[in-house]
Design a protein around this motif. Structure first.
Motif, mmCIF file in Angstrom:
data_model
loop_
_atom_site.group_PDB
_atom_site.id
_atom_site.type_symbol
_atom_site.label_atom_id
_atom_site.label_comp_id
_atom_site.label_asym_id
_atom_site.label_seq_id
_atom_site.Cartn_x
_atom_site.Cartn_y
_atom_site.Cartn_z
ATOM 1 N N ALA A 1 73.230 56.602 -0.326
ATOM 2 C CA ALA A 1 73.207 55.208 -1.047
ATOM 3 C C ALA A 1 72.204 54.582 -1.157
ATOM 4 N N VAL A 2 71.395 54.764 -0.144
ATOM 5 C CA VAL A 2 70.594 53.966 -0.034
ATOM 6 C C VAL A 2 68.849 54.558 -0.285
ATOM 7 N N SER A 3 68.714 55.702 -0.136
ATOM 8 C CA SER A 3 67.824 56.648 -1.095
ATOM 9 C C SER A 3 67.701 56.494 -2.667
ATOM 10 N N ILE A 4 69.218 56.118 -3.088
ATOM 11 C CA ILE A 4 68.994 56.224 -4.639
ATOM 12 C C ILE A 4 68.611 55.331 -5.168
ATOM 13 N N ARG A 5 69.235 53.968 -4.074
ATOM 14 C CA ARG A 5 68.707 53.081 -4.543
ATOM 15 C C ARG A 5 67.312 52.142 -4.656
ATOM 16 N N THR A 6 66.588 52.650 -3.690
ATOM 17 C CA THR A 6 65.567 52.250 -3.419
ATOM 18 C C THR A 6 64.111 53.797 -3.930
ATOM 19 N N LYS A 7 64.922 54.853 -4.861
ATOM 20 C CA LYS A 7 64.564 55.237 -5.883
ATOM 21 C C LYS A 7 63.695 56.375 -4.661
ATOM 22 N N THR A 8 63.398 56.629 -3.490
ATOM 23 C CA THR A 8 63.185 57.772 -2.587
ATOM 24 C C THR A 8 63.936 58.912 -2.738
ATOM 25 N N SER A 9 63.419 59.744 -1.756
ATOM 26 C CA SER A 9 64.023 60.962 -1.218
ATOM 27 C C SER A 9 64.771 60.961 -0.280
ATOM 28 N N ALA A 10 65.725 61.222 -0.375
ATOM 29 C CA ALA A 10 66.870 61.556 0.847
ATOM 30 C C ALA A 10 66.487 62.826 2.049
ATOM 31 N N SER A 11 65.659 63.193 1.211
ATOM 32 C CA SER A 11 64.932 64.889 2.044
ATOM 33 C C SER A 11 64.249 64.254 3.420
ATOM 34 N N LYS A 12 64.290 62.439 3.796
ATOM 35 C CA LYS A 12 62.902 62.931 4.581
ATOM 36 C C LYS A 12 63.399 62.389 5.684
ATOM 37 N N VAL A 13 64.817 61.320 5.466
ATOM 38 C CA VAL A 13 65.991 61.229 6.670
ATOM 39 C C VAL A 13 67.257 61.781 6.967
ATOM 40 N N LEU A 14 68.101 62.430 6.018
ATOM 41 C CA LEU A 14 68.845 63.130 6.493
ATOM 42 C C LEU A 14 68.940 64.530 7.423
ATOM 43 N N MET A 15 67.462 65.215 7.606
ATOM 44 C CA MET A 15 67.883 66.916 8.404
ATOM 45 C C MET A 15 67.511 65.455 9.709
ATOM 46 N N PRO A 16 66.613 65.180 10.152
ATOM 47 C CA PRO A 16 66.625 64.084 11.714
ATOM 48 C C PRO A 16 67.971 63.840 11.888
ATOM 49 N N MET A 17 68.470 63.205 10.786
ATOM 50 C CA MET A 17 69.801 62.258 11.180
ATOM 51 C C MET A 17 71.036 63.133 11.610
ATOM 52 N N GLY A 18 70.574 64.279 11.016
ATOM 53 C CA GLY A 18 71.840 65.927 11.757
ATOM 54 C C GLY A 18 70.917 66.136 12.877
ATOM 55 N N PHE A 19 70.004 66.127 12.661
ATOM 56 C CA PHE A 19 69.214 67.358 14.521
ATOM 57 C C PHE A 19 69.920 66.066 15.697
ATOM 58 N N ALA A 20 69.543 64.757 15.013
ATOM 59 C CA ALA A 20 69.770 64.287 15.911
ATOM 60 C C ALA A 20 71.470 63.756 16.835
ATOM 61 N N THR A 21 72.343 63.771 15.682
ATOM 62 C CA THR A 21 73.409 63.818 16.154
ATOM 63 C C THR A 21 74.170 65.120 16.947
ATOM 64 N N LEU A 22 72.793 66.085 16.943
ATOM 65 C CA LEU A 22 72.971 67.481 17.917
ATOM 66 C C LEU A 22 72.891 67.477 19.352
ATOM 67 N N ILE A 23 71.489 66.436 19.223
ATOM 68 C CA ILE A 23 71.115 66.274 20.366
ATOM 69 C C ILE A 23 71.922 65.150 21.437
ATOM 70 N N GLY A 24 72.503 64.215 20.767
ATOM 71 C CA GLY A 24 73.228 63.603 21.478
ATOM 72 C C GLY A 24 74.243 64.249 21.555
ATOM 73 N N GLY A 25 75.563 65.550 21.057
ATOM 74 C CA GLY A 25 76.324 65.621 21.460
ATOM 75 C C GLY A 25 75.939 66.981 23.055
ATOM 76 N N MET A 26 74.721 66.994 22.902
ATOM 77 C CA MET A 26 73.778 67.913 24.368
ATOM 78 C C MET A 26 74.743 67.218 25.589
ATOM 79 N N SER A 27 74.890 65.801 25.323
ATOM 80 C CA SER A 27 74.228 65.285 26.824
ATOM 81 C C SER A 27 76.033 64.601 27.297
ATOM 82 N N THR A 28 77.270 64.793 26.892
ATOM 83 C CA THR A 28 78.338 64.832 28.326
ATOM 84 C C THR A 28 78.931 66.264 27.888
ATOM 85 N N THR A 29 79.889 66.470 28.777
ATOM 86 C CA THR A 29 80.810 67.581 28.971
ATOM 87 C C THR A 29 81.770 67.802 27.367
ATOM 88 N N ILE A 30 81.658 66.408 26.503
ATOM 89 C CA ILE A 30 82.495 66.538 25.387
ATOM 90 C C ILE A 30 81.887 66.495 24.150
#
Length: 610
Positions: free
Chosen positions: A140-169
C-alpha cells in the motif's frame, strides 16, 4: 552412536533412498506430499520385506510412522494453528498500524524498524503470519508513494527468516533439529540458548538488508502494475434493421465465439428487464447489459450491429466507459489458503464475494489476462489473481482474512478477540521459555484456549494445518531414524571426517554449515535439517568434541533459505508481490548467506572455544 567405518546393504539402500528423496524434493511437478509419502512407503515396505537387526534388536518397520506422534510435529502443528489465531483475529494489527503511519513520514527509518519488528516477531511466531501482516502495508505504501515495492519486500522477507533462526520455536526446522538431537541423547536446548549468536550475526545481515539491498536492487514491476479498472458494465442497444434483431440470444452469443455474458436484458428501452435465456428472442431497441473489457465490448458492438451505451449515453470521446465505485486489488494464494489446490469455479469465490477476476499471474509464467476458463485453473501457492469489485466488497474480503489481499489501502481488520489471541500466544511462549511446560504441551494448551475463547474455529485450524508440512516432517524423521539405526549416518560422518583429514575443527564446522545452507536452497529445509543432525552428531563423536556446535551448524545452515524462491514458502509470496525474478534471489541471497555463514562460524568458534 557407534562408529561405523564400513557399509552394509541396508545402510547403502537407505543412503540411496535419501539421495533419491532429495532429488524428488526438488521436482516441481511432483507434489512434496507425494514424495514424502513415497519415502514412508519405501521405508516401511522395504524393512518389512527385508528385516534389519542391529545390536540384537530388529527394526520394526511400523516405527517409521512414529513421526506422526513425534513431539516436534505436535509442536509444529499447534504453533501453526496458534499463528492462524493471530491472523484471524488481527492480533498484530496495532503493530501494523504504527508501522503504516511511520512509513509516510520516515521511510528510511521505517524500513529499519520494519526489518527489526519482522525479525523479532518471527522469533516467536511462524514467519508466514508476519509476512502476511507486513506485505499489504508495504505494498500500500509503494502504491501511494509511486515507488517500487521491490526495494523493500525482499529485505522484509529475509529479516523474518533471520529472526526465526534465533529461538527453538522460531521455525519448524529449529524444533526438528532440537528434537532429533534430544532423541539421540543430547541435552535439550533452551529457548534462548543460541539467541545471542544469531542476534550478533543478524545485526550484520540487517545492515546489509537496510543499507545495501535497496540501492542495488533493480526496480521491478509487480505482476499487475497498471491499477486502472479493466472490467466495465455497459449496454448493447439493438437498433432497427440490425443483423441481431429477432434472433435468439444463443445465436448472438455464438457470434461472439461464446465470449459475451449477458447479465440482463432491458426490454424496448424501458425500465422493465428480463433475465437472459438462451431462447429469448432479441427485439429492436432491446438493451443487453454486459460486463467485459473495453476491447471486447467494442468487438461485440461491431459483430452484433449494436450501439454501445453507458448510463450517460452512447460511448464516444465525451462519454467514455466508466467503472464507478470500482476498485481493484491483488489476491495472493498463500500457504493454508482455501483456494490452494482448487479453482475459482469449485469454490464459487467470485460469486460469494461479488468480484470479477481480471488476470492470473504465476511466477515464471506469462501473465494470463481475462479469459473464459480462468475459473478452471488449479491454483497454487504464490499465484496472484487480479480482482475487481466495489470497494465495500474488497474491504469485506480483507476483513474475512480468507486470503492475502494487496491494494492501495493499509487498512487492517481487527476483532475483539485480538487481545485474547495475543495474550494466549504470549503465554505459550512464556510457559515454554520458563520451562514450566514443553513447547508441544504449552502450544496445544494455547490452541485449546483459542478455541474456548472463539479466536479460531475448527475450519481455521484445518486451514492452518498443512498436509505438505506434516508429511515432509514425518518422512524426514523416518529417513533420519533409518540413517541412524542402519549405521548410515555414522558412515557418512566418517566419510566427511576422512575427506577433511588434516583440516581444522572450525573448517569442518564451517563446511558442514555451508553444506546445509546449499541443501536448504535446493531441497526442503526440514529434510536437510533432520538428515543432517545425526550426521553432525556422528562427526562430533568421531572428533571427540561436544556435539552442540555441530548441531547448531546444521540448524543455522538449514535456516539460510535466501538464495532461491522455492527455498521457503514466504519467498514465493514475496516473489510474486514484488515481481522478483530467480536471479534477484541469487543476487541478494548469496551475499546474505555468506554474511550469515561467516559470522555464525566465527561466533560458534568463540562461544565453544573451538
Amino acid at each position: 552412536m557407534e562408529l561405523v567405518t564400513s557399509i552394509n546393504s541396508h545402510s547403502l539402500a537407505v543412503m540411496l533412498l535419501t539421495v533419491f528423496a532429495l532429488f524428488l524434493f526438488t521436482r516441481e511437478k511432483v507434489p512434496l506430499e507425494t514424495s514424502s509419502l513415497f519415502i514412508l512407503v519405501a521405508l516401511t515396505v522395504g524393512f518389512t520385506v527385508f528385516p534389519y537387526t542391529y545390536e540384537n534388536t530388529t527394526i520394526h518397520a511400523i516405527d517409521f510412522f512414529s513421526g506422526f506422534g513425534h513431539e516436534a510435529l505436535i509442536a509444529v502443528c499447534a504453533l501453526m494453528i496458534a499463528g492462524q489465531g493471530l491472523v484471524r483475529t488481527g492480533a498484530l494489527e496495532p503493530v501494523g498500524r504504527v508501522l503504516s503511519k511511520l512509513w509516510g513520514s520516515y521511510p528510511k527509518l521505517s524500513l529499519l524498524l520494519t526489518l527489526v519488528v519482522g525479525a523479532t516477531l518471527s522469533a516467536f511466531v511462524n514467519n508466514v503470519p508476519i509476512v502476511i501482516l507486513l506485505l499489504p502495508i508495504l505494498t500500500a505504501v509503494s502504491i501511494r508513494t509511486k515507488t517500487s515495492a521491490s526495494k523493500v519486500l525482499m529485505p522484509m522477507g529475509f529479516a523474518t527468516l533471520i529472526g526465526g533462526m534465533s529461538t527453538t520455536i522460531g521455525t519448524s526446522t529449529n524444533l526438528l533439529v532440537v528434537s532429533v538431537a534430544v532423541d539421540m541423547g543430547l541435552k535439550s536446548f533452551g529457548m534462548f540458548d543460541f539467541f545471542l549468536p544469531v542476534v550478533i550475526a543478524g545485526a550484520f545481515a540487517m545492515l546489509y538488508l537496510w543499507l545495501v539491498v535497496p540501492y542495488f536492487m533493480n526496480e521491478r514491476k509487480a505482476p499487475f502494475s497498471d491499477t486502472s479498472p479493466r472490467i466495465f458494465t455497459a449496454k448493447l442497444m439493438i437498433p432497427e434493421d440490425s443483423i441481431s434483431q429477432d434472433q435468439p440470444l444463443d445465436d448472438l452469443i455464438a457470434k461472439t465465439d461464446g465470449m459475451m455474458k449477458v447479465l440482463r436484458i432491458h426490454r424496448n428501452s424501458t425500465d422493465m428487464y428480463v433475465l437472459p435465456n438462451s431462447k429469448t428472442i432479441i427485439k429492436a431497441e432491446d438493451m443487453l447489459v454486459v460486463e467485459d473489457t473495453p476491447e471486447n465490448l467494442k468487438t461485440y458492438e461491431t459483430v452484433l450491429g449494436a450501439v454501445l451505451y453507458t448510463s450517460l449515453g452512447a460511448v464516444d470521446d465525451e462519454h467514455p466507459l466508466m467503472a464507478e465505485e470500482q476498485q481493484i486489488a491483488e489476491v495472493i494464494i498463500s500457504q493454508g489458503s482455501r483456494l490452494n489446490n482448487t479453482t475459482l469455479s469449485q469454490t464459487r469465490f467470485l460469486q460469494r464475494h461479488n468480484l470479477v477476476a481480471l488476470a492470473l499471474h504465476r511466477s515464471g509464467k506469462k501473465t494470463e489476462t481475462i479469459m473464459k476458463d480462468m475459473g478452471d485453473i488449479n491454483l497454487k501457492v504464490g499465484d496472484v489473481i487480479l480482482i475487481q469489485g466495489k470497494s465495500e466488497h474488497i474491504t469485506e474480503l480483507k476483513k474475512s482474512r480468507e486470503l492475502l489481499v494487496l491494494d492501495s489501502t493499509a487498512d487492517l481488520a481487527h476483532s475483539k478477540q485480538a487481545p485474547i489471541a495475543f495474550f494466549i500466544m504470549f503465554g505459550i511462549v512464556a510457559v515454554a521459555a520458563l520451562g514450566i511446560l514443553p513447547i508441544a504441551i504449552s502450544a496445544t494448551l494455547g490452541v485449546f484456549l483459542m478455541f474456548l475463547t472463539n479466536c479460531i474455529n475448527w475450519k481455521d485450524a484445518s486451514n492452518a494445518l498443512n498436509t505438505q508440512v506434516v508429511l515432509i516432517v514425518v518422512a524426514s524423521l523416518a529417513l533420519g531414524q533409518a540413517l541412524l539405526k542402519t549405521g548410515a549416518a555414522s558412515y557418512l560422518a566418517h566419510l566427511f571426517v576422512s575427506a577433511m583429514q588434516g583440516s581444522s575443527t572450525i573448517f569442518m564446522l564451517s563446511g558442514l554449515m555451508l553444506l546445509m545452507a546449499i541443501m536448504t536452497n535446493i531441497v526442503s529445509n526440514n529434510a536437510a535439517a533432520v538428515i543432517g543432525t545425526p550426521i553432525a552428531i556422528g562427526i562430533a563423536q568421531q572428533l571427540n568434541l561436544p556435539a552442540e556446535p555441530f548441531v547448531l551448524a546444521v540448524l543455522f545452515g538449514a535456516n539460510m533459505s535466501y538464495a532461491t524462491p522455492m527455498a521457503y514458502k514466504t519467498n514465493l509470496l514475496v516473489m510474486t508481490a514484488g515481481g522478483y525474478t530467480f536471479n534477484d534471489f541469487l543476487k541478494v541471497g548469496i551475499p546474505l548467506t555468506i554474511i550469515m555463514w561467516a559470522s555464525l562460524t566465527w561466533l560458534l568458534m568463540l562461544f565453544y572455544n573451538l
